[in-house]
Scaffold this motif. Structure first.
Motif, PDB file in Angstrom:
ATOM      1  N   HIS A 177       5.160   3.482   4.519  1.00  0.00           N
ATOM      2  CA  HIS A 177       6.202   3.790   3.534  1.00  0.00           C
ATOM      3  C   HIS A 177       7.286   4.710   4.087  1.00  0.00           C
ATOM      4  O   HIS A 177       8.399   4.741   3.550  1.00  0.00           O
ATOM      5  CB  HIS A 177       5.569   4.330   2.245  1.00  0.00           C
ATOM      6  N   VAL A 220       4.027   6.978  -2.515  1.00  0.00           N
ATOM      7  CA  VAL A 220       4.126   5.580  -2.965  1.00  0.00           C
ATOM      8  C   VAL A 220       2.733   4.964  -3.173  1.00  0.00           C
ATOM      9  O   VAL A 220       2.448   4.405  -4.227  1.00  0.00           O
ATOM     10  CB  VAL A 220       4.929   4.735  -1.942  1.00  0.00           C
ATOM     11  N   CYS A 221       1.852   5.096  -2.159  1.00  0.00           N
ATOM     12  CA  CYS A 221       0.572   4.375  -2.232  1.00  0.00           C
ATOM     13  C   CYS A 221      -0.651   5.291  -2.298  1.00  0.00           C
ATOM     14  O   CYS A 221      -1.774   4.815  -2.384  1.00  0.00           O
ATOM     15  CB  CYS A 221       0.434   3.435  -1.039  1.00  0.00           C
ATOM     16  N   CYS A 236       0.627  10.089   0.280  1.00  0.00           N
ATOM     17  CA  CYS A 236       1.876   9.318   0.218  1.00  0.00           C
ATOM     18  C   CYS A 236       2.316   9.185  -1.244  1.00  0.00           C
ATOM     19  O   CYS A 236       1.511   8.865  -2.117  1.00  0.00           O
ATOM     20  CB  CYS A 236       1.652   7.940   0.845  1.00  0.00           C
ATOM     21  N   CYS A 259       3.134   7.806   3.908  1.00  0.00           N
ATOM     22  CA  CYS A 259       2.273   7.281   4.966  1.00  0.00           C
ATOM     23  C   CYS A 259       3.217   6.583   5.959  1.00  0.00           C
ATOM     24  O   CYS A 259       4.428   6.465   5.703  1.00  0.00           O
ATOM     25  CB  CYS A 259       1.260   6.284   4.400  1.00  0.00           C
TER      26      CYS A 259
HETATM   27 ZN    ZN Z   1       2.187   4.828   1.499  1.00  0.00          ZN
END
Ligand code: ZN
Ligand code: SF4
Ligand code: ZN
Length: 298
Positions: A22, A5-6, A3, A19
């Motif tokens: 997100h 973002v994370c 992902c 994910c």
């Molecule tokens: Zn994520």
């Protein structure tokens, strides 16, 4: 693939790798931003959501309800055997679950025929042409008491429409596209808005599946016979070879659409003498089609 973002394991790679959590955040923010950036609707508006029982309009209904918009569902029953009946049954369940009022209007009641019968009696008529004209007519006629009609058109739908009209050199029709579909402002026209304008077909499919919406992903039996289907296949093949092409086409269109709308802003529109609906022709195309309905006398 992780992902963006994370860094957790990604479950989809669309605008970016995401994910599940997100992806939902990206998807919903994209729709919210579209509504805000293009001033599509406000919380004071009464909105008719054009629903088919399919994934896109169901997502739209769900999100607008969740965000507190004043909505009702409006569905068109074209009379397409083994397709629309099942979708409308799903839609009734969805509207009940969401607590949204549903109105269904049919071609049979309004034009005296189902789409299936019309096509049987008018050999050579193209299903999607007839269907599209009557659907637009009914949606507009049945939404006079609303401030806007929200439709579930996504980025792929719009990219197809842009290319179809470019290929046919329908520049005036092209000017009516965009997140808010109106060139002329006429008291008889209800503005159409497309909050899913910047999310793709792949993303709406993923969102509906991951949210667990009970939707059948069936395709209309007439869809294969359309110019749209040909253009869709061309765009999909091109996208597979050149990732991001559809988004780039949309970016270009968003830049030119204000100029196109401004160019056609003085367009005059009349009223159909038969049905009273706003139209560029008299009688309107819808009434022209209706005049070819075969009435069976018992
Ligand atoms: Zn994520
Ligand atoms: Fe109508 Fe064509 Fe859509 Fe089928 S695919 S519902 S005939 S516009
Ligand atoms: Zn008419």
């Amino acid at each position: 693939m992780n992902c963006s973002v994370c860094n957790a394991t990604a479950i989809i790679n669309s605008a970016d790798a995401f994910c599940k959590e997100h992806f939902f955040e990206y998807f919903e923010n994209t729709v919210k931003d579209t509504i805000d950036d293009f001033s599509l609707i406000s919380k004071d508006d009464k909105i008719a959501v054009a629903c088919s029982g399919g994934k896109d309009s169901t997502i739209l209904l769900h999100l607008l309800k969740k965000w507190g918009y004043n909505i009702e569902a409006l569905a068109i029953d074209e009379g397409i055997a083994r397709y629309r009946d099942a979708a409308l049954e799903d839609l009734k369940t969805i509207c009940k679950t969401e607590g949204v009022l549903l109105r269904i209007v049919s071609y049979q009641e309004n034009f005296g025929t189902t789409l299936d019968s019309y096509l049987k009696n008018n050999r050579g008529a193209r299903a999607c042409t007839v269907c599209g004209v009557w659907r637009r007519h009914l949606l507009n006629r049945e939404s006079k008491n609303y401030d806007a009609i929200a439709t579930g058109h996504n980025l792929d739908d719009e990219a197809q429409s842009i290319l179809m009209n470019l290929i046919k050199s329908n520049i005036q029709v092209l000017a009516r596209l965009g997140p808010k579909t109106e060139v002329v402002s006429s008291p008889g026209f209800t503005p159409r808005v497309k909050p899913l304008y910047f999310v793709t077909e792949k993303e709406t499919s993923a969102y509906a599946l991951l949210k667990g919406f009970s939707i059948k992903f069936a395709e209309c039996p007439n869809a294969f016979d359309s110019f749209r289907a040909e253009v869709r296949d061309i765009l999909n093949e091109f996208e597979a070879e050149n990732k991001g092409s559809k988004r780039k086409l949309m970016q270009w269109f968003i830049e030119v659409i204000p100029k196109l709308k401004a160019y056609y802003s003085n367009e005059q529109i009349g009223v159909c003498a038969r049905c009273g609906e706003p139209s560029r022709r008299n009688p309107c195309i819808s009434c022209g089609l209706t005049s070819r309905v075969v009435v069976k006398v018992n």
